[in-house]
Enzyme design. Structure first.
Site, mmCIF file in Angstrom:
data_model
loop_
_atom_site.group_PDB
_atom_site.id
_atom_site.type_symbol
_atom_site.label_atom_id
_atom_site.label_comp_id
_atom_site.label_asym_id
_atom_site.label_seq_id
_atom_site.Cartn_x
_atom_site.Cartn_y
_atom_site.Cartn_z
ATOM 1 N N CYS A 135 -1.973 -0.117 7.402
ATOM 2 C CA CYS A 135 -1.507 1.028 7.263
ATOM 3 C C CYS A 135 -1.731 1.973 8.344
ATOM 4 O O CYS A 135 -0.762 2.915 8.884
ATOM 5 C CB CYS A 135 -1.810 1.852 5.964
ATOM 6 S SG CYS A 135 -1.177 0.976 4.645
ATOM 7 N N HIS A 170 0.637 -1.160 0.102
ATOM 8 C CA HIS A 170 0.099 0.028 -0.010
ATOM 9 C C HIS A 170 0.849 1.333 0.021
ATOM 10 O O HIS A 170 2.043 1.277 0.384
ATOM 11 C CB HIS A 170 -0.892 -0.109 1.304
ATOM 12 C CG HIS A 170 -1.900 -1.079 0.987
ATOM 13 N ND1 HIS A 170 -3.167 -1.063 2.221
ATOM 14 C CD2 HIS A 170 -2.376 -2.141 0.136
ATOM 15 C CE1 HIS A 170 -3.899 -1.946 1.857
ATOM 16 N NE2 HIS A 170 -3.661 -2.591 0.669
ATOM 17 N N GLU A 183 0.999 4.110 1.749
ATOM 18 C CA GLU A 183 1.426 4.477 2.996
ATOM 19 C C GLU A 183 2.673 3.614 3.494
ATOM 20 O O GLU A 183 3.623 3.958 4.135
ATOM 21 C CB GLU A 183 0.203 4.444 3.997
ATOM 22 C CG GLU A 183 -0.787 5.502 3.807
ATOM 23 C CD GLU A 183 -1.921 4.603 3.136
ATOM 24 O OE1 GLU A 183 -1.652 3.525 2.369
ATOM 25 O OE2 GLU A 183 -3.165 4.583 3.579
HETATM 26 ZN ZN LIG Z 1 -3.010 0.039 3.669
#
Ligand SMILES: [Zn+2]
Length: 110
Positions: free
Chosen positions: A52, A14, A16
């Site tokens: 995240c 992801h 982040e």
């Molecule tokens: Zn995430």
């Protein structure tokens, strides 16, 4: 400090996570940093042990800015904004930019 985007290094990463992974955990700038994400930080991951939101909390970052709430079609029951705020993080949601974020992420909705 760092940039990242989803699927930058592998199909499961992801944005982040990717950006935070480029920083040292003891970077003294983190407590005064802001993380900007087009999409709300996730709270549920199927492909990783930490969401995240957990990574942000662990990093020491105290301010999060995002535009688009995680839609239920990706992961149901995301509580990124609420979880961060409950932990004392300053969370700024720019919902008026969500449509623009949806447009550039149209592949997620297809
Ligand atoms: Zn995430």
């Amino acid at each position: 400090m760092a940039e990242g985007y989803s699927r930058e290094t592998d199909v499961h990463v992801h944005a982040e996570e990717s950006a935070l992974g480029k920083l040292s955990a003891d970077d003294t700038r983190l407590p005064t940093a802001t993380i900007y994400s087009s999409l709300e930080p996730c709270t549920i991951r199927k492909s990783r042990p930490n969401s995240c939101t957990e990574l942000i909390l662990r990093s020491g970052i105290r301010r999060v800015v995002f535009a688009w709430r995680e839609p239920d079609l990706l992961v149901q029951g995301c509580r990124g904004a609420e979880t961060l705020a409950e932990a004392g993080i300053s969370v700024l949601e720019y919902g008026d930019m969500a449509t623009s974020v949806q447009e550039i992420n149209g592949h997620l909705l297809a």
